[in-house]
Write a protein that holds these residues in place. Sequence first.
Motif, mmCIF file in Angstrom:
data_model
loop_
_atom_site.group_PDB
_atom_site.id
_atom_site.type_symbol
_atom_site.label_atom_id
_atom_site.label_comp_id
_atom_site.label_asym_id
_atom_site.label_seq_id
_atom_site.Cartn_x
_atom_site.Cartn_y
_atom_site.Cartn_z
ATOM 1 N N LEU A 243 0.831 -1.214 0.000
ATOM 2 C CA LEU A 243 0.000 0.000 0.000
ATOM 3 C C LEU A 243 0.858 1.252 0.000
ATOM 4 C CD1 LEU A 243 -2.913 -0.789 2.474
ATOM 5 C CD2 LEU A 243 -3.119 -0.121 0.082
ATOM 6 N N GLU A 244 1.878 1.201 0.832
ATOM 7 C CA GLU A 244 2.789 2.348 0.960
ATOM 8 C C GLU A 244 3.471 2.638 -0.377
ATOM 9 O OE1 GLU A 244 4.615 5.217 3.571
ATOM 10 O OE2 GLU A 244 2.775 4.059 3.541
ATOM 11 N N ARG A 245 3.936 1.547 -1.024
ATOM 12 C CA ARG A 245 4.596 1.709 -2.324
ATOM 13 C C ARG A 245 3.622 2.335 -3.316
ATOM 14 N NH1 ARG A 245 6.465 -3.820 -2.065
ATOM 15 N NH2 ARG A 245 8.377 -3.777 -0.858
ATOM 16 N N ALA A 249 4.056 5.808 -5.186
ATOM 17 C CA ALA A 249 4.094 5.839 -6.656
ATOM 18 C C ALA A 249 3.056 6.817 -7.178
ATOM 19 C CB ALA A 249 3.840 4.439 -7.209
ATOM 20 N N ALA A 250 1.874 6.785 -6.535
ATOM 21 C CA ALA A 250 0.802 7.686 -6.979
ATOM 22 C C ALA A 250 1.204 9.126 -6.735
ATOM 23 C CB ALA A 250 -0.480 7.350 -6.222
ATOM 24 N N SER A 251 1.842 9.388 -5.597
ATOM 25 C CA SER A 251 2.206 10.773 -5.304
ATOM 26 C C SER A 251 3.316 11.243 -6.243
ATOM 27 C CB SER A 251 2.610 10.934 -3.841
ATOM 28 O OG SER A 251 3.888 10.404 -3.655
ATOM 29 N N ARG A 252 4.221 10.316 -6.626
ATOM 30 C CA ARG A 252 5.258 10.703 -7.597
ATOM 31 C C ARG A 252 4.604 11.072 -8.936
ATOM 32 N NH1 ARG A 252 8.484 6.638 -5.327
ATOM 33 N NH2 ARG A 252 7.727 5.109 -6.811
ATOM 34 N N LYS A 253 3.583 10.266 -9.253
ATOM 35 C CA LYS A 253 2.880 10.498 -10.510
ATOM 36 C C LYS A 253 2.247 11.902 -10.491
ATOM 37 C CE LYS A 253 0.208 7.307 -13.309
ATOM 38 N NZ LYS A 253 -0.786 6.226 -13.209
ATOM 39 N N ASP A 254 1.682 12.249 -9.316
ATOM 40 C CA ASP A 254 1.048 13.574 -9.185
ATOM 41 C C ASP A 254 2.063 14.685 -9.393
ATOM 42 O OD1 ASP A 254 -1.253 12.315 -8.690
ATOM 43 O OD2 ASP A 254 -1.179 12.556 -6.485
#
Lengths: 257, 931
Positions: A243-245, A249-254
């Motif tokens: 979940l953390e990963r 990853a989602a926040s990097r994408k943002d």
Amino acid sequence: MARTEILNERKEAERILAGGDAGARASDALPLLARYFRQALGLTPRETEGRLGEFMAARCPGYSPVRYGGMIESLARKGAARPLRELDGIGVTAGEMASISSLPGESHRRLLFTMLCHAKLYDALSEKNGGWVNVPARDLFREARVPVRRREERYLYLNDLGAASLISFAKRVDNLNVRVTFAERGGTPAVWVGDFRELGYEYMAATGDRGIARCARCGRPFRKSGNRSKYCAECRAAARRDLERARKAASRKDVRK
Amino acid sequence: MVGGFASRRYVYKLRASRIRRAGWEVSLSPSEARGNGELIALSESQLMRLIDGLNGVRADPARVAAVRGRIRELRLLEDEAYAAPGLAALYSEMDGMLFRGDYVCVVADSVRDYRRLAARGFRLNGREYGRLLGTPSGVKRGTVVFASAALLPELRRLLDNGRDLSKRLVPAKLEAYYALACSASVPVSMPRGVAVVRDCVTRFRADEIVLDDTGGGQPRMRLERGREVELDDSDGYGMAMPSLMERWGREIGAGYLLPGCVIRNSFCKGAVFPVDFREFAAEHGVSEFKDVWGDTRRVEDTELVLTESMLKLWDSYPSMEAYLSCCERNGYSFAITKASPETLEDVREMNYQFLQSYDFTDAQIGGLVAPTVSWIRGVLSGDWRMAVLFARGTRMGERGAFLDGSFSSAVMAEPRMMGDPFVRGQIGAMLRKRIDAAKTGVLDVPGNYSLVSGDPYSLCQSMFGLEVTGLLGPGQVYSRYWADRGVARIASYRAPMTCHNNIRVLEVASGGELDRFYRYMTTPTVFNSWDTCADAMNGFDKDGDCVINTPLPLLVGSTAPLPAIVCVQRKAPMRIPTERDLAESNVMSFGNAVGKVTNRITSMYEVRARFPEGSRERRVLDYRIMCGQLYQQNEIDKTKGIEARDMPASWHSRAAAMAGRPRDRALDLRILVDRKPYFMQYVYPSERAKWREYVDNGRAKCLMQFRRPLRDLLAAKGRTPEEESFADRFLAGLPLGVAPCTVNRICWEVERELDGEELAPAGAFDHSLMASGAGYTPDQLEAVAAAYADYRLEHDSYAQRAREENADEWERRAHAYMTREAFRRRCEAACPDGDALCDAILDLCYARGHASKQFAWDMCGETFVRNLLRRNGGRIRYPVRDDGGDIEFRGMRFSVAEGVVDPEAFCGWPGGIGDGEEGWGDPFGENGDLE
């Protein structure tokens, strides 16, 4: 996974080779893999040596062919000796469950169920076994989830089971193996045990204990800590990491957007 | 013995199976080998010198010392950018000087692989290698020396040293003669005149027990009274003029006239003692003598007299001159492997072999054990002075304190270091080891270990053609040490021994002509030429054999005078040995079983103790124990290609005893030796594990079956039939024998006295005592931590490997030494400033608390000691022998001496306070070579 917990060694070997966890040390998996290469894949000892070396090189940081050479050679040579265990599980009959239920204590019942499962496993592997359990008491108690404060308590538990004539002891004074006296050959299974990792919980689940759930990730039975519990302890940590990963990853994408 | 003065060389050590797996072609650099544990250190030997000679290089200890000095200087520099590449270059230079690629030790872990290697060789780094030789002790451990094929023919020619190649010899013996070149030795100057004389053989009558198994069945034993005995009194020893022994003493750095030494040369092995044979000749009006070839020699022109038993292949040379000229041409010189010390120790340790044949009372055992228990208790009290004496030995202060990077040096610099958990752990581990040794009969007695000599007076008479009378009569010895102390009788022991007949009580003769003639032989024991001591003490010769002598009244008074045992020997087949014969002789010696036979005899003493005095069982066991000497000899004979018998299986195997003749079966089973005695668990860890497992399982089973503790069950009266059967079967199945034999009783006494004792607690310890106060960077700490992780991995994996391969103490120490070297280099590369490295490691191993403190001491031991010295102004304190001192340790008194050293000049390497490279963490001791 301890050797006593593996029902299907072929599947276990394939799981490890597919990148699955090989235990604390990669070299612990070598005996199983050697037998798999020799028996399941039909490799020669020389080819098996090569495959084991490749496995170690990939999975063991600092692997030295010089140091492990002798061990690998010996395992590759002996790999054809003991047939791979390929079982999907063992069945426990209603009669056997009734014998277990006759015991007054829950801990005693879990322990006896665990011993019965091992006895039936060995019976399935060898016709000559006759209900003998060759698993160290420490492992039996761990799998049965029967904690003891002192080592001696384990043997008092076993004495209780002996007194109830549900198990008998080896003749030799230094042999701690026990024989389950009520194991049935054949019969209709009332309970199917396909996972030997948590036999104590398997018994509790089989007897309808609602505090036991199956891990949504690996299928292992575990004691629920609340109504929302989905995973066993190991998978809970892994799921949290996943979940953390995903979150990072989602926040990097943002950020990239 | 003074020894270990030879310097070290690094060589490869490869397993035969590993070479096979590599397709008989290995590619390996010295640094890879170091990482794999395939690099070992060997002492310098004649063979190393021959190889150096062929390669045109010369071992230069001064250059090695200079490089080490430069490494030390660089490590003190704070400019890491300058120091790091310099250190790497210096280590590489040192490897270049000490590494010998032409010499490879191969461990024959498979006979098949070894045979292939011996026949066809292998390739290493692109070069061919072939079998050169196997040394007796190396071959016993399965190790054979291979050499570069380019040098092999020349090396073989040099090893043959111009001998007559047409002589028929026993291959195994020839191989052992070649192997003399592998003994760790220091070359010495050529004597001014060498002669080889006939051995001095005496004949007399004595009672002897003769054991003969050349017929069928079990050995025949008969007592022959007044048997004609022929004694080679000079078997393995010769004489040197005192001037020569003084010169050699100077040359090897001993600094005194050697009272005896063991020498080597081509095919030459034996002890040499200082005797003024020129004076003897002058007194007897002799000026010439005949040598072994029949040539006449002038006494005045002879400084060294060898005997024919010393120069093994003397008859392969036409004359002394021919032999010496071959030696000179082929680069051989006389060399010393060990030298007798200037003074003997006052206390010596017994062992179970020496004690097992006695029948002591409980009070006598208490008295025997008491001195050892007493000093161990002293060390347990936590007194730093006792701890230093225990760690360093009682002779540590004789030449001033020797400082290195060890914990004992740290304690001498700062007694508060006794609170360091590492120091306490080390002392605790050493004490546990010593207590375990005491349980196996390693007990202090007044006594010493001394080189054996025949009577040189007899040898002088023999070589000068006079009637041989000797100066000593039957039953007498000359020992200056005991004579000076007014001791009249001593008990003398020599290992290996098996039965009481191997112990001799001897009268110490002295005074008059004896003191004058033997005046230079201050520490050897001179045996007479007229009794059966040599036969009795398991067939000793005088080529470097040693005995332990003690005047302890308990031992002297309890030793019965029994006849010597002699075994009828078979002759080994002789032939002109080929390379194949020599390689096969190695195979015959792999894993020699003498130890197994010796252990079975020890077990017989335990079984014997189950039966009453005078019983048939005891009589038969006494016979079997005496036969043990014969079977030991047979095992040795087998390595020479002689077909000799094994100990009958019915003596030690239950199955064989059951299958034996019905009329013998009951007795054979009653006195069967199929398990070791109880005390052996302290010799063999595997036996201890077996014992513990059996007892633990028995306890568990007792609870499982009867719900009562085993101890209660065994002590209970009125047991049920099931309980009775369980108790009987438990006692019958014990994996170790618990009958009250002497050494078992000693073991129980020591257990009663010392089991459960711990080192006295110390106060809180502040590790900043050892810190340098220098900074280090996080990167450096990370690199050191990474090195530490690998160090742990290496240690753990080696520990497992050593267990699996049953590695002996020597191999373990050698591995620890090489690992330490490798990781020191790695840490120094990561952090060249020694002070910064010290602080980084202190933080890693002490402040964080989890990392191994052994790592800290292995990497920075000498820096810790230097920092302690810096803090106290270089002051050190250490115990020295002082009869008026207040410290009593091992029956001697000591007081504390003080000294001041320069902390900055100290680094543990030569040039520091120590006296050479041997001092710095050298694991090899005096037997560091394969020989």
